[in-house]
Enzyme design. Structure first.
Site, short mmCIF file in Angstrom:
data_model
loop_
_atom_site.label_atom_id
_atom_site.label_comp_id
_atom_site.label_asym_id
_atom_site.label_seq_id
_atom_site.Cartn_x
_atom_site.Cartn_y
_atom_site.Cartn_z
N ASP A 29 0.85 -1.18 0.00
CA ASP A 29 0.00 0.00 0.00
C ASP A 29 0.90 1.25 0.00
O ASP A 29 1.71 1.42 0.92
CB ASP A 29 -0.89 -0.03 1.26
CG ASP A 29 -1.79 1.19 1.36
OD1 ASP A 29 -1.64 2.13 0.55
OD2 ASP A 29 -2.64 1.19 2.28
N GLU A 79 30.00 6.38 5.44
CA GLU A 79 30.01 4.93 5.67
C GLU A 79 29.90 4.22 4.32
O GLU A 79 29.51 3.07 4.24
CB GLU A 79 28.92 4.52 6.65
CG GLU A 79 27.54 5.05 6.33
CD GLU A 79 26.52 4.67 7.39
OE1 GLU A 79 26.38 3.48 7.68
OE2 GLU A 79 25.85 5.59 7.92
N CYS A 111 25.98 6.87 10.76
CA CYS A 111 25.45 8.18 10.35
C CYS A 111 25.91 9.32 11.26
O CYS A 111 25.53 10.46 11.06
CB CYS A 111 23.93 8.13 10.33
SG CYS A 111 23.31 6.84 9.24
N THR A 152 13.95 2.96 2.57
CA THR A 152 14.74 3.94 3.33
C THR A 152 16.15 4.11 2.73
O THR A 152 17.10 4.38 3.44
CB THR A 152 14.83 3.58 4.84
OG1 THR A 152 15.53 2.34 5.00
CG2 THR A 152 13.46 3.44 5.45
N SER A 201 16.73 -0.96 15.60
CA SER A 201 17.39 0.33 15.34
C SER A 201 16.43 1.49 15.63
O SER A 201 16.85 2.52 16.17
CB SER A 201 17.94 0.41 13.91
OG SER A 201 16.93 0.61 12.97
N HIS A 233 18.45 13.41 13.03
CA HIS A 233 18.96 12.51 12.00
C HIS A 233 17.73 11.85 11.37
O HIS A 233 16.84 11.37 12.09
CB HIS A 233 19.87 11.45 12.63
CG HIS A 233 20.16 10.31 11.71
ND1 HIS A 233 20.64 10.50 10.43
CD2 HIS A 233 20.00 8.97 11.85
CE1 HIS A 233 20.78 9.33 9.85
NE2 HIS A 233 20.39 8.39 10.68
N LYS A 242 9.03 10.22 15.51
CA LYS A 242 8.81 9.23 16.58
C LYS A 242 9.61 9.62 17.83
O LYS A 242 9.18 9.38 18.95
CB LYS A 242 9.30 7.84 16.15
CG LYS A 242 8.37 7.08 15.22
CD LYS A 242 9.13 5.86 14.73
CE LYS A 242 8.40 5.08 13.71
NZ LYS A 242 7.79 3.88 14.26
N ASN A 275 17.34 8.56 2.55
CA ASN A 275 18.40 8.49 3.56
C ASN A 275 19.75 8.80 2.92
O ASN A 275 20.12 8.18 1.93
CB ASN A 275 18.42 7.07 4.15
CG ASN A 275 19.22 6.99 5.43
OD1 ASN A 275 19.83 7.96 5.87
ND2 ASN A 275 19.22 5.82 6.05
N SER A 308 24.20 4.33 14.03
CA SER A 308 23.99 2.96 14.53
C SER A 308 25.29 2.33 14.98
O SER A 308 26.38 2.65 14.50
CB SER A 308 23.37 2.10 13.43
OG SER A 308 22.05 2.51 13.20
#
Ligand code: COA
Length: 390
Positions: A29, A79, A111, A152, A201, A233, A242, A275, A308
């Site tokens: 979706d 990275e 990151c 992402t 993560s 970030h 979030k 990203n 991370s």
């Protein structure tokens, strides 16, 4: 002495994928990508663009002759490194024609490393006030076709000049940082796509944010009300939200509305690029600076950096008076306007078009790549870069 971000340049490759079409092709979706993940488009790097060329293209946009002479430290956060030994910083030092009396180094911690670069640059300028430092965040985010991480991905670079008396954002001294050895995201030497425990993560990103935010308040006595805006970030735009929503109740309703509105502004560019790992926080800051119509000199902006593995940091900057006059809004509008959409089939072909893994001699066709700096091939295990401006 005030030290901070004097200039910000940005570059994304000229191809992009529409996230609605990607969702349809994967039988998902589209609302999951555009609302659940919060991405509209995803920048896609052709084989003629790598971390070095993206960075050089971002830096070329902002550097003038004075910068080129005064920059004596190049800190390249990535990275997506192209060599275990030689740093990407040395390549761009040459491509940009910088003063040879310089230190050039690559920094790695997922990151987070461009933030480490900014803090190191600040220390360098405190000791050498006449110097300028070029800090780069440049990456190509690759998770793999039809994987949960596919939505992402992205590609791009942010190039920042750090100096005394900065024209955009003076970085304040207080900052809080946190390290913990976890396996939420990593990329082993033999793989060109990332390994990720996606849910873990997400959880750790928020946990690290809450940890450094609490410590920051304890150390400084400041509260949410002291901030005009917060930048995050942004591996995907829902992620920062979030984290932000976990602290909104600490302020008044008006404060919450202000921070939420500025967060929406801060993700406008990221929604179209996806990203870019090390550069993501700074692309978000750039989006906020270029797209807001109410922030003014003296306003405090909070920045949350997360890499991370993992390291998190919360630090702050004071917006400088007249910062609006020192942005490159038109160039960035042009950059987005000039991009070319590719179909999902074309994206899959471009994704699979990589350099030979054994380093054999290759000549690349860059006729369709409009970037000033591109990779023209590999010869004797050496990448050959071209700067069309030279
Ligand atoms: N309409 C609207 N929202 C929808 C939806 C629909 N039809 N279907 C799903 N969603 C929402 C889900 O509810 C979820 O929202 P929530 O996280 O607020 O609960 C979101 O879309 C993602 O769905 P989910 O099922 O969790 O996606 P996923 O398992 O495919 O993976 C990631 C999402 C981010 C974990 C995955 O893309 C990933 O691993 N990315 C790389 C890691 C990363 O970026 N980590 C961030 C920290 S650095």
């Amino acid at each position: 002495m005030e030290i901070g971000i004097d200039k910000i340049g940005f570059y994304a490759p000229h191809y992009y994928v529409d996230m609605v079409k990607l969702a349809e092709a994967r039988g998902i979706d589209p609302d999951k990508f555009t609302i659940g993940i919060g991405q509209d488009e995803m920048a896609l790097a052709p084989v003629t663009q790598d971390a070095v060329t993206l960075a050089a293209n971002a830096a070329l946009q902002v550097l003038d002759e004075v910068d080129k002479e005064k920059i004596d430290l190049v800190l390249f956060g990535t990275e997506s490194g192209i060599d275990h030994s030689k740093s990407a910083a040395v390549y761009i030092h040459h491509l940009l024609g910088l003063n040879p009396y310089a230190r050039s180094i690559e920094l790695k911690q997922a990151c987070y490393s461009a933030t480490a670069g900014i803090q190191m640059a600040k220390g360098h300028i405190a000791l050498n006030p006449k110097s300028k430092v070029l800090v780069i965040g440049s990456d190509i985010a690759r998770y793999g076709l039809a994987t949960p991480g596919e939505s992402t991905q992205g590609a791009g670079a942010v190039a920042m000049v750090i100096s005394k008396d900065p024209k955009l954002l003076a970085i304040e001294n207080e900052s809080t940082y946190f390290t913990n050895d976890i396996m939420d995201f990593w990329r082993p030497l033999y793989s060109d796509t990332a390994c990720v425990d996606g849910k873990f993560s997400n959880e750790q990103y928020i946990h690290f944010f809450n940890t450094v935010w609490e410590k920051y308040k304890e150390q400084t006595g400041r509260s949410l009300e002291d901030f005009a805006a917060l930048c995050y970030h942004v591996p995907y735009t829902k992620m920062g939200w979030k984290a932000l929503r976990t602290i909104l109740e600490e302020g008044t309703e008006a404060c919450g509305e202000r921070l939420r509105a500025h967060y929406e502004t801060s993700i406008q560019y990221n929604r179209k690029v996806g990203n870019i790992y090390t550069g993501s926080l700074y692309l978000s800051l750039l989006s906020l600076l270029e797209k807001n119509d109410s922030l003014k000199g003296g306003d405090r902006i909070g920045l949350y950096s997360y890499g991370s593995g993992a390291v998190g940091e919360f630090f702050t900057g004071i917006l400088q008076h007249g910062y609006q006059q020192h942005l490159y809004v038109n160039q960035h509008e042009e950059l987005f306007k000039a991009r070319q959409e590719v179909s999902v089939e074309e994206y899959e072909e471009i994704f699979a078009d990589t350099l030979p893994a054994d380093g054999s001699t290759t000549s690349l066709d860059a006729a369709n790549d409009p970037a000033a700096v591109y990779l023209s091939g590999v010869e004797d295990h050496k990448r050959i870069y071209v700067n069309r401006n030279n």
